[in-house]
Design a protein around this motif. Structure first.
Motif, PDB file in Angstrom:
ATOM      1  N   ALA A 178      -7.349   0.564  -3.072  1.00  0.00           N
ATOM      2  CA  ALA A 178      -7.005   1.747  -2.274  1.00  0.00           C
ATOM      3  C   ALA A 178      -6.996   2.986  -3.164  1.00  0.00           C
ATOM      4  N   GLN A 179      -7.430   4.121  -2.598  1.00  0.00           N
ATOM      5  CA  GLN A 179      -7.629   5.324  -3.395  1.00  0.00           C
ATOM      6  C   GLN A 179      -6.398   6.222  -3.417  1.00  0.00           C
ATOM      7  N   ASP A 180      -6.189   6.846  -4.581  1.00  0.00           N
ATOM      8  CA  ASP A 180      -5.161   7.871  -4.698  1.00  0.00           C
ATOM      9  C   ASP A 180      -5.571   9.086  -3.873  1.00  0.00           C
ATOM     10  N   VAL A 212      -5.038  12.329  -4.250  1.00  0.00           N
ATOM     11  CA  VAL A 212      -5.459  13.550  -4.942  1.00  0.00           C
ATOM     12  C   VAL A 212      -6.666  13.300  -5.841  1.00  0.00           C
ATOM     13  N   SER A 213      -6.592  12.260  -6.667  1.00  0.00           N
ATOM     14  CA  SER A 213      -7.668  12.010  -7.617  1.00  0.00           C
ATOM     15  C   SER A 213      -8.804  11.176  -7.045  1.00  0.00           C
ATOM     16  N   GLY A 214      -8.510  10.392  -6.009  1.00  0.00           N
ATOM     17  CA  GLY A 214      -9.506   9.484  -5.462  1.00  0.00           C
ATOM     18  C   GLY A 214      -9.728   8.248  -6.301  1.00  0.00           C
ATOM     19  N   VAL A 215      -8.938   8.087  -7.382  1.00  0.00           N
ATOM     20  CA  VAL A 215      -9.092   6.947  -8.279  1.00  0.00           C
ATOM     21  C   VAL A 215      -8.532   5.700  -7.609  1.00  0.00           C
ATOM     22  N   PRO A 216      -9.266   4.581  -7.661  1.00  0.00           N
ATOM     23  CA  PRO A 216      -8.716   3.334  -7.108  1.00  0.00           C
ATOM     24  C   PRO A 216      -7.434   2.948  -7.836  1.00  0.00           C
ATOM     25  N   LEU A 217      -6.425   2.538  -7.080  1.00  0.00           N
ATOM     26  CA  LEU A 217      -5.127   2.200  -7.651  1.00  0.00           C
ATOM     27  C   LEU A 217      -5.170   0.761  -8.146  1.00  0.00           C
ATOM     28  N   ARG A 218      -5.722   0.592  -9.323  1.00  0.00           N
ATOM     29  CA  ARG A 218      -5.899  -0.744  -9.886  1.00  0.00           C
ATOM     30  C   ARG A 218      -5.006  -0.923 -11.108  1.00  0.00           C
ATOM     31  N   ASP A 219      -5.468  -1.749 -12.056  1.00  0.00           N
ATOM     32  CA  ASP A 219      -4.662  -2.087 -13.222  1.00  0.00           C
ATOM     33  C   ASP A 219      -4.158  -0.846 -13.939  1.00  0.00           C
ATOM     34  N   ASN A 220      -2.909  -0.919 -14.381  1.00  0.00           N
ATOM     35  CA  ASN A 220      -2.254   0.086 -15.204  1.00  0.00           C
ATOM     36  C   ASN A 220      -2.010   1.407 -14.481  1.00  0.00           C
ATOM     37  N   MET A 221      -2.223   1.425 -13.171  1.00  0.00           N
ATOM     38  CA  MET A 221      -1.926   2.631 -12.420  1.00  0.00           C
ATOM     39  C   MET A 221      -0.514   2.579 -11.859  1.00  0.00           C
ATOM     40  N   LEU A 222      -0.073   1.377 -11.474  1.00  0.00           N
ATOM     41  CA  LEU A 222       1.247   1.218 -10.864  1.00  0.00           C
ATOM     42  C   LEU A 222       2.020   0.134 -11.591  1.00  0.00           C
ATOM     43  N   GLY A 223       3.294   0.335 -11.686  1.00  0.00           N
ATOM     44  CA  GLY A 223       4.166  -0.760 -12.102  1.00  0.00           C
ATOM     45  C   GLY A 223       4.288  -0.924 -13.584  1.00  0.00           C
ATOM     46  N   ARG A 224       3.214  -1.315 -14.267  1.00  0.00           N
ATOM     47  CA  ARG A 224       3.368  -1.703 -15.649  1.00  0.00           C
ATOM     48  C   ARG A 224       3.412  -0.505 -16.605  1.00  0.00           C
ATOM     49  N   VAL A 247      12.569   5.234   9.386  1.00  0.00           N
ATOM     50  CA  VAL A 247      12.101   6.089   8.291  1.00  0.00           C
ATOM     51  C   VAL A 247      11.544   5.248   7.152  1.00  0.00           C
ATOM     52  N   ASN A 248      12.226   4.133   6.841  1.00  0.00           N
ATOM     53  CA  ASN A 248      11.838   3.302   5.709  1.00  0.00           C
ATOM     54  C   ASN A 248      11.019   2.084   6.129  1.00  0.00           C
ATOM     55  N   ALA A 249      10.319   2.205   7.250  1.00  0.00           N
ATOM     56  CA  ALA A 249       9.440   1.119   7.691  1.00  0.00           C
ATOM     57  C   ALA A 249       8.341   0.897   6.662  1.00  0.00           C
ATOM     58  N   VAL A 250       8.011  -0.371   6.404  1.00  0.00           N
ATOM     59  CA  VAL A 250       6.936  -0.681   5.462  1.00  0.00           C
ATOM     60  C   VAL A 250       5.632  -0.010   5.890  1.00  0.00           C
ATOM     61  N   ALA A 251       5.425   0.101   7.191  1.00  0.00           N
ATOM     62  CA  ALA A 251       4.202   0.733   7.687  1.00  0.00           C
ATOM     63  C   ALA A 251       4.171   2.236   7.418  1.00  0.00           C
ATOM     64  N   ASN A 252       5.273   2.799   6.959  1.00  0.00           N
ATOM     65  CA  ASN A 252       5.295   4.208   6.560  1.00  0.00           C
ATOM     66  C   ASN A 252       5.124   4.377   5.058  1.00  0.00           C
ATOM     67  N   PHE A 253       4.933   3.273   4.338  1.00  0.00           N
ATOM     68  CA  PHE A 253       4.764   3.325   2.888  1.00  0.00           C
ATOM     69  C   PHE A 253       3.287   3.320   2.520  1.00  0.00           C
ATOM     70  N   CYS A 254       2.962   4.036   1.460  1.00  0.00           N
ATOM     71  CA  CYS A 254       1.718   3.814   0.737  1.00  0.00           C
ATOM     72  C   CYS A 254       2.012   4.092  -0.727  1.00  0.00           C
ATOM     73  N   PHE A 255       1.030   3.925  -1.596  1.00  0.00           N
ATOM     74  CA  PHE A 255       1.252   4.076  -3.026  1.00  0.00           C
ATOM     75  C   PHE A 255       0.363   5.179  -3.581  1.00  0.00           C
ATOM     76  N   LEU A 256       0.967   5.993  -4.453  1.00  0.00           N
ATOM     77  CA  LEU A 256       0.254   7.088  -5.090  1.00  0.00           C
ATOM     78  C   LEU A 256       0.628   7.147  -6.561  1.00  0.00           C
ATOM     79  N   THR A 257      -0.219   7.806  -7.342  1.00  0.00           N
ATOM     80  CA  THR A 257       0.187   8.106  -8.705  1.00  0.00           C
ATOM     81  C   THR A 257       1.301   9.138  -8.663  1.00  0.00           C
ATOM     82  N   GLN A 258       2.041   9.228  -9.751  1.00  0.00           N
ATOM     83  CA  GLN A 258       3.193  10.117  -9.771  1.00  0.00           C
ATOM     84  C   GLN A 258       2.809  11.572  -9.500  1.00  0.00           C
ATOM     85  N   GLY A 259       1.718  12.014 -10.133  1.00  0.00           N
ATOM     86  CA  GLY A 259       1.298  13.396  -9.942  1.00  0.00           C
ATOM     87  C   GLY A 259       0.934  13.696  -8.501  1.00  0.00           C
TER      88      GLY A 259
END
Length: 647
Positions: A404-406, A408-420, A445-457
């Motif tokens: 899945a793409q960020d 703003v940057s459009g970068v795929p959210l893969r290894d070393n982008m989240l979590g670690r 408000v906190n439904a999982v379906a309202n969540f997605c993941f982004l880089t911090q910036g």
């Protein structure tokens, strides 16, 4: 037996503290209250030991008894550890916990109160006496100071001397020890005896006692296990000692019950434990590379690890092929989505271990399918709320494996982008503040379906803009980014008043994506090759930032900070609370202490602001302590602390 003799025997190894999972769990209030009781000569209860054979001549503190037996202290662990730590000024070698819990205990010569060191009150104040220093240096070391304080008043000098002498003589106090001996005292019998004697305290499990017996003969066992737990912690995974022990039991015996571990020789356990540790590291690497589950918050289904580790033993420590791995992971994800191992753990685990030993991965899937009825993901399954729900890791998994793409940057959210290597960034597609303004509840408000993941910036740039504004900007500037995150592109759904319809549409998209991925896992072909066997040892990586208290629960963050300072356990936030027998989800709590406010002491504690009648009834039926506000929980904690101080 005198307290000093007990502590000497602990140091020599004649009396050993069993290697129980919980470690040292007392708070400073309990330590202070305990010494106040000792000083006043109040009853402090007796101790219970179990005489068991030790196969080796060495234990943690030195040689065992002449006949090759060792006395394991079953009841009194917290009291003995406290006595040892305060009277000797340092924790015992086997100690696990926070040594500051009992370091710095002081006694006031005037008020006869015990308190922990506070510089504003005690610095350069001779009326405050360091209790550990008094035990170490003796009464004579304080004579000059208290003589000066008495200022020639012999009566007052006698009072001060008598008060300090009462502390020093604590070591000479006699306490009663009950001994459980005899060849007929099996683990089952000893556990029953202990739990009857200790009905008001922490229950002893068969796993506790099995590990205690193993460590009596192999003192390094706990060290080996803790080294492994430390390695995984550095890589971002928090596991408990009893979890590792259950894995070793499954690998070595193929059974779930800890009683089977009692039949394992020390030699076999010495061989099986390192093998188990290696299997777990291999699995963690494989789960990270294949499913993207690369840190603690998204690694659900820990109860399934003994089965997966057992499969690796069957195949010499690695997957025989990519298809076996993928089908095992198909079973693993479904097992935690449907709570396979959260209820009657040993029953389900035994069924799975037996199916694996008699068949293969397909047999595991068949057992799960029979118990579940179907293994399809349906849109309503994503109705769950909060980071503690079972479907939160599935959303993260889909984000990672589908690239899945960020925004703003459009970068795929893969290894070393989240979590670690950076903090996990959860983005509320419909901002929380906007939803609260429109009257939506916390669960919505906190439904999982309202969540997605982004880089911090990107998360900071999006901020709390209205979704109709910023989603349009993203779609124009970064076509395909929204679709890659399964966000409906119907503009009518981006309006705040359309939020329920937006959630419904996104749940459908997420369910379709999940089913497509599971089909690939089950049927192949696998797009990810097997990891090299050399990758079995995890490399250290910065851990994700610790979870924060929900900002819509005023007072919770301050309460947790106060509890942590007092030695209480930290909670899980936005955590799913399950019925203890069936494993069925009851609700998502703002804060949840699954092992009690003190680890493994007392009932699980739930902070849930506005439960429904059904949720409240289910929680009470499951013996959870339920609080509806941080203030109510604070009052309860104050009551506990007052009880400890008065004990």
């Amino acid at each position: 037996m005198k307290i000093s003799q007990i502590l000497d025997k602990v140091e020599s190894g004649d009396i050993a503290l069993p290697e129980f999972q919980r470690g040292y769990v007392w708070t400073r209030d309990q330590v202070r209250g305990f010494f106040q009781s000792l000083y006043r000569d109040y009853p402090i209860g007796g101790f219970l030991t179990w005489s068991t054979k030790a196969e080796s001549a060495d234990t943690r503190g030195g040689p065992t008894g002449k006949d090759g037996t060792i006395q394991l202290l079953l009841d009194g662990q917290q009291r003995v550890t406290t006595l040892y730590g305060v009277t000797r000024g340092a924790p015992p070698r086997f100690f696990e916990g926070k040594p500051e819990t009992f370091s710095g205990l002081h006694f006031n010569l005037e008020s006869e109160a015990f308190e922990f060191y506070g510089p504003a009150k005690m610095k350069d104040n001779p009326f405050w006496v360091d209790v550990s220093a008094l035990f170490r240096d003796g009464l004579a070391s304080r004579l000059a100071v208290i003589s000066a304080l008495a200022a020639g008043d012999s009566t007052l000098l006698g009072v001060y001397m008598e008060r300090l002498n009462s502390i020093v003589q604590i070591r000479d106090r006699d306490v009663h020890i009950d001994e459980v001996t005899g060849s007929d005292k099996t683990i089952d019998v000893v556990v029953e005896i202990f739990n009857r004697v200790n009905s008001g305290g922490t229950k002893l499990s068969k796993g506790d006692l099995a590990l205690a017996a193993i460590c009596a003969s192999w003192p390094d066992a706990r060290g080996v296990m803790n080294d492994a737990l430390g390695t995984w912690a550095k890589a971002g995974f928090d596991f408990k000692l009893d979890w590792l022990l259950r894995n070793a039991n499954g690998v070595i015996t193929g059974e779930a019950e800890f009683t089977k571990l009692a039949e394992v020789s020390v030699a076999d356990f010495k061989e099986g434990l390192p093998e188990t540790i290696e299997h777990i590291s291999y699995l963690l690497n494989s789960l990270g590379s294949r499913l993207g589950l690369d840190h603690n918050r998204v690694l659900n289904g820990r109860g399934a690890f003994p089965v997966m580790s057992r499969l690796l033993r069957h195949h010499g420590g690695s997957f025989p092929d990519a298809m076996t791995r993928d089908r095992l992971f198909y079973w693993y994800v479904h097992s935690f989505l449907w709570g396979r191992h959260t209820g009657a753990t040993e029953t389900a685990l035994n069924q799975d271990l037996q199916a694996l030993d008699e068949g293969d991965v397909d047999a595991l899937i068949a057992v799960l399918r029979r118990s579940r009825g179907h293994l399809d993901i349906r849109p309503d399954d994503f109705l769950a709320s909060g980071m503690g729900s079972r479907f939160y890791p599935l959303l993260y998994l889909l984000t990672r494996v589908h690239g899945a793409q960020d925004f703003v940057s459009g970068v795929p959210l893969r290894d070393n982008m989240l979590g670690r290597l950076s903090s996990l960034q959860i983005h509320h597609i419909f901002p929380k503040a906007r939803l609260y303004e429109h009257g939506y509840g916390r669960g919505e408000v906190n439904a999982v379906a309202n969540f997605c993941f982004l880089t911090q910036g990107s998360n900071l740039k999006v901020g709390s803009k209205p979704p109709a504004v910023y989603l349009e900007e993203i779609e124009e500037r970064m076509p395909g980014a929204l679709a890659s995150q399964w966000i409906p592109t119907d503009r009518e759904l981006w309006r705040l008043e359309s939020y329920p319809d937006f959630l419904a549409a996104r749940r459908k998209l997420l369910a379709d994506a999940a089913n497509s991925f599971f089909e690939v896992l089950h049927d192949g072909p696998s797009p990810v090759a097997l990891a090299d066997r050399a990758a079995a040892v995890l490399t250290s990586a910065p851990r994700p930032e610790p979870a924060q208290a929900p900002d819509d629960v005023p007072g919770l963050a301050a309460l947790v900070s106060e509890l942590e300072g007092a030695g209480f356990a930290l909670p899980e936030y936005e955590a799913e609370v399950c019925e203890p027998t069936t494993g069925e989800a009851i609700t998502v709590a703002a804060a949840y202490w699954p092992q009690g406010l003190q680890t493994e002491v007392g009932a699980p504690v739930v902070l849930l602001q506005h439960p429904t009648g059904a949720e409240q009834a289910a929680l009470e039926a499951g013996d959870f302590r339920v609080f509806h506000s941080p203030e109510a929980l604070h009052r309860y904690v104050d009551h506990l602390r007052a009880e400890y101080a008065a004990s």
